[in-house]
Structures are given as structure tokens and as C-alpha cells.
Scaffold this active site. Structure first.
Site, short mmCIF file in Angstrom:
data_model
loop_
_atom_site.label_atom_id
_atom_site.label_comp_id
_atom_site.label_asym_id
_atom_site.label_seq_id
_atom_site.Cartn_x
_atom_site.Cartn_y
_atom_site.Cartn_z
N HIS A 1 25.66 1.41 51.41
CA HIS A 1 26.47 1.98 52.48
C HIS A 1 26.06 1.38 53.82
O HIS A 1 24.87 1.30 54.14
CB HIS A 1 26.33 3.50 52.51
CG HIS A 1 26.98 4.19 51.36
ND1 HIS A 1 26.46 5.30 50.75
CD2 HIS A 1 28.15 3.90 50.70
CE1 HIS A 1 27.27 5.68 49.77
NE2 HIS A 1 28.29 4.85 49.72
N GLU B 1 23.82 3.09 56.33
CA GLU B 1 22.50 3.42 55.77
C GLU B 1 21.62 2.17 55.76
O GLU B 1 20.76 1.99 54.90
CB GLU B 1 22.66 4.03 54.38
CG GLU B 1 23.48 5.34 54.44
CD GLU B 1 23.83 5.92 53.07
OE1 GLU B 1 23.28 5.45 52.06
OE2 GLU B 1 24.66 6.84 53.03
N HIS C 1 19.35 5.14 49.52
CA HIS C 1 20.38 5.62 50.43
C HIS C 1 19.72 6.49 51.49
O HIS C 1 18.51 6.69 51.47
CB HIS C 1 21.43 6.42 49.67
CG HIS C 1 22.29 5.61 48.75
ND1 HIS C 1 23.59 5.27 49.05
CD2 HIS C 1 22.03 5.08 47.53
CE1 HIS C 1 24.10 4.55 48.05
NE2 HIS C 1 23.17 4.42 47.11
N TYR D 1 30.36 11.49 41.18
CA TYR D 1 30.41 10.49 40.11
C TYR D 1 30.74 9.12 40.68
O TYR D 1 30.90 8.94 41.87
CB TYR D 1 31.47 10.90 39.07
CG TYR D 1 31.24 12.27 38.47
CD1 TYR D 1 30.21 12.50 37.59
CD2 TYR D 1 32.07 13.33 38.82
CE1 TYR D 1 29.98 13.76 37.04
CE2 TYR D 1 31.86 14.60 38.28
CZ TYR D 1 30.81 14.80 37.40
OH TYR D 1 30.60 16.05 36.87
N GLU E 1 17.59 9.50 48.48
CA GLU E 1 18.15 9.80 49.81
C GLU E 1 17.01 9.90 50.81
O GLU E 1 16.36 10.93 50.95
CB GLU E 1 18.96 11.10 49.76
CG GLU E 1 20.16 11.06 48.82
CD GLU E 1 21.32 10.23 49.34
OE1 GLU E 1 21.23 9.71 50.47
OE2 GLU E 1 22.34 10.11 48.63
#
Length: 395
Positions: free
Chosen positions: A162, A165, A306, A346, A365
Site C-alpha cells: 500500500h 504505508e 503493513h 479476504y 500491521e
């Protein structure tokens, strides 16, 4: 650092001369037939740099070696055409200097260009690493994988799926540089000896899955597609919250692991700054590159970095192996992060990896706050995740 072989020199002798693990010398010179080394051939010495030194009054090879804690023969090796008895003031010698600290500044906002430059610097000093281009982004930028180690166990880390990120990229780069320094200096990391890891683990790193998106967040839109990106961004010229790739597709919603469910429940039905899973799974070149990488290399475990939440996810539909739970317990212990087995989401890389291979996969995370997380969190995040990196390799 390159040196020219003299008569009688061997890699084993160089490992003793420079106090380096023999395997690192072997792997730094894969292109050479080590059983047929000849005088005049060039050999790579990892973890060293040749640095110019200007001779001063009173200098001799012996005093220079003693003052800098260098091997006398190492100085001879780098200066084969210099008569040590005829040193003149102002003459330039080359000295072998051991690299004992990181050579890159990891704590920074990494653009794709900075990443490529730093990977070149690392490969010059540590030629036992291999850098592969596993694919191209939408804008034809390389997606790069770093390989290090010779072990049967195959471990993979990736970052910046991402765009906003992007802090996950410098976290991976810092670990890479710290790992390399530890290997060439016989150091441990948090009490873990790293040479046994090098010999038992083949480590794969993809620091930046989404180079176009990261550059967009950090540098703004390319002029050639600026208007299109502003349109996808709902008319805003502020791109710091952009999560997708440059096509407006969320790369971590691109995988055939209940992709249809994610597609139906996502509000975004067309390209968007975030959360649009594409019109079909694996439509984007970055997602395809990562799928192909996993198919071609049988990773034993995979960690996708992430942000944010200080938690990690490790289950998918009961297909995760028993080993995943054991690793999750260790990750939680060394990081302080919350372990979450199942989450109502998902089509991510972790989901697909577990579904496809039934091997341990994790979505980590990092940190806590609002993306993009600030660099002020970098040191804390790195200390949190460092133990996870090590456990994933030695457990």
C-alpha cells in the site's frame, strides 16, 4: 572491495587475512571458479571498502598498519606496485577499511529511485547478496527482490503493498543493512548469531511492491497522467492518503482468495485511491509479480508488512498449518503486538499465500496511528518488529 590475486593467494587465505566467513567470500565470487584462481584475477572482498590515503611524513607501511589496526599484507595486497621502501610524502595508497556501521540512511521517506540507489550501494559492499527484478510496475519501474543466504528454509518479507504505508520499506532496508553488517563483523543481533542464519535460511526481501504508488504519495503525480490521477482522487491534489497502485487498484485486494466476496462488499466499484479490488483478480502487474514469485519459490513462511494497528493476522479459512500458531505466539511475545487469527477481510496476499500453499503467512500491521505513519515512529516500529524478523528466521 576488489583485490587482484597474487601467486599463492586463495580465498581461504583471504578469509583469514580479512577475518571474514569463508562462505561469504565464496558467495561474493560466484562468477569465479574458486578451484582455478589465477594470478591477475579480480576477487571481491565483502564488507570492506578501499579508501585513498595520502602518505604523511614518517609514514611506513608498518606504521600505517599499526595505527589503523590493519594487516600489513592487506596493505601490500591493495598496493601491489608500491615499493614500501620508497614511500614519498603525498603519495596515495589504498587502505582496506572494514565497514562496521550501516552504509545507508534507512530512516527516510524512500522513493523508488532512492531504493534502487541504496540497493546498488549495498550490493557493491556486500556482493554476496543477489538483486533480482521480479516484475515491472504499471509505469515500468522495477520491482526488486533481494536474496541473501544459502539455507534450505526459505523466508520472505515484503513491504509497501500500500502506497501510504511506505514506512515499511525503510524498516525492511534497515533490517537488511543491519543483517549484512552483523554477518561481515561476526556480530549478533539481539543475542542471535547471524552466520548460522545465513547458512540455514534463504531470505527473500521485496521492500517496495508498489513503487508507482509510493512515489505518488511522496512526490506527487507524474505530469503525463496528473489529470487522470486527480480525477481518480475525487478532484483532490493531495495524495498522501493514496493506498492503491497508480491504476487506482488496491494491490492487497487482488488475490484469488474469496476475491468475489471482497469485490461485492467494497463500496469502490471503479479505480479509487483505496479499496478498489480491480475488475478481476490479478489484473495488476505488481500483484502478478508477487504471485509469480511465490509460485516460483517455495517459501516456507511469508510476512507482509503493513501499517497500522500493532497487531498481526495469520489465519485463513482454517488452512493455516499448526506451525502458524506457534510462530504467532512467538511474534506476539517478542513484539508486544496483538495476535489475531481471523479477520473479516479476504483477497489479500497473506490469504492467497495460505490458501495456495498451506504455509504460514502473516500480515503485520506495524505502528499505530493514521497512515502514512510519521518517521518519528520509525525507531519504535523497528525495535518492535526486529524480534519478529529474527524469530521468523531461526524458529
Amino acid at each position: 572491495m576488489k583485490v587482484t590475486i597474487r601467486k599463492g593467494d586463495t580465498l581461504w587465505y583471504y578469509s583469514q587475512l580479512f577475518y571474514l566467513p569463508f562462505q561469504l567470500l565464496l558467495d561474493s565470487n560466484r562468477q569465479q571458479d574458486v578451484n582455478a584462481l589465477m594470478p591477475g584475477m579480480e576477487i571481491e572482498i565483502p564488507g570492506f571498502q578501499s579508501v585513498p590515503y595520502m602518505v604523511e611524513k614518517g609514514d611506513t607501511f608498518w606504521t600505517i598498519a599499526r595505527q589503523r589496526n590493519l594487516s600489513l599484507d592487506a596493505i601490500f595486497l591493495l598496493n601491489p606496485n608500491v615499493d614500501p621502501n620508497l614511500l614519498s610524502i603525498g603519495k596515495t595508497l589504498l587502505l582496506p577499511i572494514r565497514v562496521t556501521n550501516p552504509i545507508i540512511i534507512a530512516k527516510q521517506a524512500y522513493s523508488s529511485e532512492q531504493l534502487s540507489n541504496d540497493l546498488k550501494r549495498l550490493s557493491n559492499v556486500y556482493p554476496f547478496i543477489t538483486i533480482n527484478e521480479i516484475g515491472k510496475s504499471v509505469l515500468n519501474q522495477p520491482i526488486q527482490e533481494i536474496l541473501i543466504g544459502n539455507g534450505v528454509k526459505k523466508v520472505h518479507f515484503n513491504g509497501s503493498f500500500h502506497a501510504n504505508e511506505w514506512i515499511t520499506t525503510p524498516i525492511i532496508m534497515k533490517f537488511l543493512n543491519d543483517y549484512l553488517v552483523s554477518l561481515t563483523n561476526h556480530r549478533s543481533i539481539r543475542g542471535v548469531r547471524t552466520l548460522p542464519l545465513y547458512n540455514s535460511v534463504s531470505l527473500s526481501l521485496v521492500p517496495m511492491v508498489n513503487p508507482d504508488g509510493v512515489d505518488l504519495v511522496l512526490q506527487g503525480p507524474p505530469p503525463s497522467i496528473r489529470e487522470r490521477l486527480i480525477e481518480i482522487n475525487r478532484g483532490s491534489e493531495e495524495f498522501t492518503g493514496w493506498k492503491a497502485n497508480i491504476n487506482g487498484v488496491d494491490l492487497n485486494n487482488q488475490y484469488p482468495a474469496k476475491w468475489e466476496i471482497e469485490k461485492e462488499r467494497k463500496e469502490e466499484k471503479s479505480p479509487a485511491p483505496r479499496d478498489f479490488p480491480g475488475y478481476k483478480p490479478l489484473s495488476e502487474p505488481e500483484a502478478i509479480a508477487m504471485a509469480d514469485l511465490a509460485r516460483e519459490t517455495p517459501f516456507d513462511r511469508m510476512l507482509a508488512l503493513h501499517t497500522q494497528g500493532k497487531e498481526f493476522y495469520w489465519g485463513y479459512e482454517g488452512l493455516e498449518p499448526p506451525e502458524s500458531e506457534r510462530l504467532a505466539e512467538e511474534f506476539a511475545r517478542v513484539s508486544g503486538y496483538e495476535s489475531v487469527r481471523y479477520v473479516d477481510s479476504y483477497a489479500g496476499y497473506k490469504d492467497w499465500f495460505i490458501k495456495e500453499f498451506q504455509k504460514p503467512g502473516f500480515t503485520m500491521e506495524l505502528g499505530k496511528g493514521i497512515n502514512p505513519l510519521p518517521l518519528s515512529q520509525f525507531d519504535e516500529i523497528y525495535q518492535d518488529i526486529l524480534g519478529v524478523f529474527l524469530v521468523s528466521m531461526y524458529q
